[in-house]
Write a protein that holds these residues in place. Structure first.
Motif, PDB file in Angstrom:
ATOM      1  N   ILE B  75       0.842  -1.203   0.000  1.00  0.00           N
ATOM      2  CA  ILE B  75       0.000   0.000   0.000  1.00  0.00           C
ATOM      3  C   ILE B  75       0.874   1.247   0.000  1.00  0.00           C
ATOM      4  O   ILE B  75       0.636   2.202  -0.738  1.00  0.00           O
ATOM      5  CB  ILE B  75      -0.924  -0.009   1.233  1.00  0.00           C
ATOM      6  CG1 ILE B  75      -1.997  -1.082   1.073  1.00  0.00           C
ATOM      7  CG2 ILE B  75      -1.563   1.356   1.460  1.00  0.00           C
ATOM      8  CD1 ILE B  75      -2.851  -1.273   2.308  1.00  0.00           C
ATOM      9  N   SER B 122      -2.792   7.037   2.880  1.00  0.00           N
ATOM     10  CA  SER B 122      -3.677   5.906   3.119  1.00  0.00           C
ATOM     11  C   SER B 122      -4.247   5.401   1.793  1.00  0.00           C
ATOM     12  O   SER B 122      -4.081   6.027   0.750  1.00  0.00           O
ATOM     13  CB  SER B 122      -4.798   6.348   4.062  1.00  0.00           C
ATOM     14  OG  SER B 122      -5.505   5.236   4.537  1.00  0.00           O
ATOM     15  N   GLU B 123      -4.938   4.266   1.856  1.00  0.00           N
ATOM     16  CA  GLU B 123      -5.502   3.664   0.649  1.00  0.00           C
ATOM     17  C   GLU B 123      -6.446   4.607  -0.087  1.00  0.00           C
ATOM     18  O   GLU B 123      -6.584   4.541  -1.302  1.00  0.00           O
ATOM     19  CB  GLU B 123      -6.292   2.401   1.028  1.00  0.00           C
ATOM     20  CG  GLU B 123      -5.453   1.290   1.612  1.00  0.00           C
ATOM     21  CD  GLU B 123      -6.299   0.325   2.415  1.00  0.00           C
ATOM     22  OE1 GLU B 123      -7.328  -0.127   1.920  1.00  0.00           O
ATOM     23  OE2 GLU B 123      -5.922   0.022   3.565  1.00  0.00           O
ATOM     24  N   ASP B 124      -7.114   5.476   0.663  1.00  0.00           N
ATOM     25  CA  ASP B 124      -8.083   6.384   0.047  1.00  0.00           C
ATOM     26  C   ASP B 124      -7.461   7.722  -0.343  1.00  0.00           C
ATOM     27  O   ASP B 124      -8.171   8.644  -0.731  1.00  0.00           O
ATOM     28  CB  ASP B 124      -9.267   6.616   0.988  1.00  0.00           C
ATOM     29  CG  ASP B 124      -8.853   7.267   2.293  1.00  0.00           C
ATOM     30  OD1 ASP B 124      -7.649   7.219   2.626  1.00  0.00           O
ATOM     31  OD2 ASP B 124      -9.724   7.824   2.980  1.00  0.00           O
ATOM     32  N   SER B 126      -5.814   9.822   1.638  1.00  0.00           N
ATOM     33  CA  SER B 126      -5.623  10.769   2.738  1.00  0.00           C
ATOM     34  C   SER B 126      -4.220  10.596   3.336  1.00  0.00           C
ATOM     35  O   SER B 126      -3.645   9.511   3.305  1.00  0.00           O
ATOM     36  CB  SER B 126      -6.688  10.571   3.811  1.00  0.00           C
ATOM     37  OG  SER B 126      -6.629   9.252   4.311  1.00  0.00           O
ATOM     38  N   ILE B 128      -1.636  10.448   6.370  1.00  0.00           N
ATOM     39  CA  ILE B 128      -1.666  10.043   7.778  1.00  0.00           C
ATOM     40  C   ILE B 128      -0.278  10.162   8.381  1.00  0.00           C
ATOM     41  O   ILE B 128       0.731   9.960   7.704  1.00  0.00           O
ATOM     42  CB  ILE B 128      -2.184   8.598   7.933  1.00  0.00           C
ATOM     43  CG1 ILE B 128      -1.368   7.633   7.059  1.00  0.00           C
ATOM     44  CG2 ILE B 128      -3.660   8.531   7.595  1.00  0.00           C
ATOM     45  CD1 ILE B 128      -1.696   6.185   7.287  1.00  0.00           C
ATOM     46  N   SER B 138      -4.676  11.810  11.755  1.00  0.00           N
ATOM     47  CA  SER B 138      -4.863  12.863  10.768  1.00  0.00           C
ATOM     48  C   SER B 138      -4.225  14.140  11.301  1.00  0.00           C
ATOM     49  O   SER B 138      -4.088  14.325  12.517  1.00  0.00           O
ATOM     50  CB  SER B 138      -6.358  13.063  10.540  1.00  0.00           C
ATOM     51  OG  SER B 138      -6.599  14.268   9.875  1.00  0.00           O
TER      52      SER B 138
END
Lengths: 279, 146
Positions: B75, B122-124, B126, B128, B138
């Protein structure tokens, strides 16, 4: 009327009982030491639905064990519990599923509204009898996963209302990555030292420290423990009678379902039977 | 997002590249993956590797499942904004290695200052911040300390 003598119990066992029958396998990924729910597993009883908004659970929901509803003063008790699991070392429990909600997202980092307040729900589905002690000390609170969230190891904190009406944040739970469906994380043990002696009456919101990367679906569930057992060996039946399980009373409309505290990271079947006696 | 071959190779840590090359001498499957990678020719824009291509994703996931890269690295390596092994160097005024204070509602659980170990995507998509053993946060829950 309640069952107060051995003769009444024997009579109820023989002539006035409802049969417990559980036969479920498990899907998803089990983690050792993390409670898992069998609410969403198929088999008998049937697969429970994923909740959306907060909902009081009752005996009418698919997924709950069925038993004959009683007319007061007659009531119900679990008097016999027999079970077998596919792998050894499993602890299985039957809880009354009091309230649940779902639809929380693994990618939202602002506070997500839960909106469960047991005090305002006591008049629904016989909750006033089902919750046990009026100070809510018999209620177990959980975060329950319905579909997997993402690979980022976020923390989650939960804002609650206590039995005295005060509110506060629970100690954050470190979730780890890739939380799988069916896992249940207990909230009662996250009451911080500053709020020791209080009991959770409601859950207001849930906040993630970071996006997990995948929305998934999880929610908040309140349950009341009714009976449990330990399965030392695989595929071997263990029997607990009324004296061993303490003859727990089962109030009308109870939504009985199965949970497990796994000793290993392996999925397993649960097969159980027993009797809910009436009198 | 698309990368040149060199940019993609830079996403591997040195020890990961050593493990990959060693595995290729023993595993035909790994050797085949390397052969495919070496055979790629650049597109018109000079790039070769598409991070969203299912073959790229599956290849890195296979390396992770095979233990050649650590859990979570696939990832990380597929993230769009990785500038170097270990993630971003800085985001929203908070740099890797900085000392930060955790803000409400997590402040009572993490009252002590923590160090930003890495900044990841992150996977989406965003961003982190990984704070030592405290896990991912966040930026809205962090305040850099002077």
């Amino acid at each position: 009327m309640t069952i107060t003598t051995r003769d009444q119990l024997i009579n109820a066992m023989a002539n006035n009982s409802s049969r417990i029958l559980i036969d479920k396998s498990a899907s998803g990924t089990t983690a050792s030491g993390v409670f898992r729910s069998y609410w969403r597993e198929t088999g008998q009883p049937g697969q429970g639905a994923i909740p959306a908004a907060a909902q009081v659970c009752s005996n009418a929901l698919v997924g709950s064990l069925q038993f004959t509803q009683q007319t007061a003063p007659s009531t119900s008790y679990i008097a016999l519990f027999e079970y077998a699991t596919g792998i050894p070392g499993q602890s299985i429990e039957i809880h009354d599923r009091i309230v649940h909600m779902g639809g929380l997202s693994g990618i939202v980092t602002t506070a997500q509204t839960v909106g469960i307040n047991l005090e305002s729900l006591l008049g629904t589905s016989n909750l006033s009898a089902r919750i046990g002690d009026t100070n809510y000390s018999d209620i177990s609170w959980w975060l329950e996963w319905y579909t997997n969230t993402g690979g980022t190891a976020a923390n989650v904190t939960v804002n609650v209302t206590y039995n005295n009406g005060s509110t506060g944040n629970l100690t954050a739970i470190s979730l780890g990555s890739s939380i799988a469906a069916a896992r249940m994380y207990g909230l009662n043990n996250m009451i911080p030292a500053a709020d020791s002696g209080k009991y959770i009456r409601g859950v207001n919101s849930v906040t993630l420290s970071a996006s997990t990367g995948t929305a998934g679906n999880f929610g908040v569930t309140a349950t009341r423990y009714r009976v449990g057992g330990f399965s030392p060996a695989a595929n071997s039946r263990y029997t607990q009678d009324w004296a061993q399980i303490g003859l727990p009373e089962i109030a009308n409309e109870s939504c009985l379902f199965v949970m497990m505290l796994p000793a290993a990271a392996s999925n397993t079947t649960i097969r159980a039977t027993g009797k809910i006696v009436h009198g | 997002m698309r990368l040149t071959k060199q940019q993609f190779i830079d996403r591997f840590k040195p020890e990961e590249m050593v493990a990959l090359l060693a595995a290729a001498k023993m595993s035909v499957a790994v050797e085949a993956w390397l052969f495919r990678f070496n055979s790629l020719t650049p597109d018109a824009d000079g790039t070769t590797v598409d991070l969203t291509d299912p073959r790229t994703v599956a290849g890195l996931q296979a390396l992770e499942m095979g233990g050649l890269i650590s859990p979570g690295r696939a990832i990380e390596m597929l993230s769009a904004n990785v500038s170097s092994p270990g993630g971003l160097d800085e985001h929203e005024g908070i740099a890797r290695g900085a000392s930060v204070r955790v803000l409400a509602p997590f402040d009572t659980s993490f009252p002590e200052p923590l160090i930003v170990e890495s900044i990841q995507q992150s996977e989406d998509g965003s961003i982190i911040f990984i704070l030592q053993e405290a896990g991912a946060f966040s930026a809205v829950y962090l305040e850099p300390l002077q």
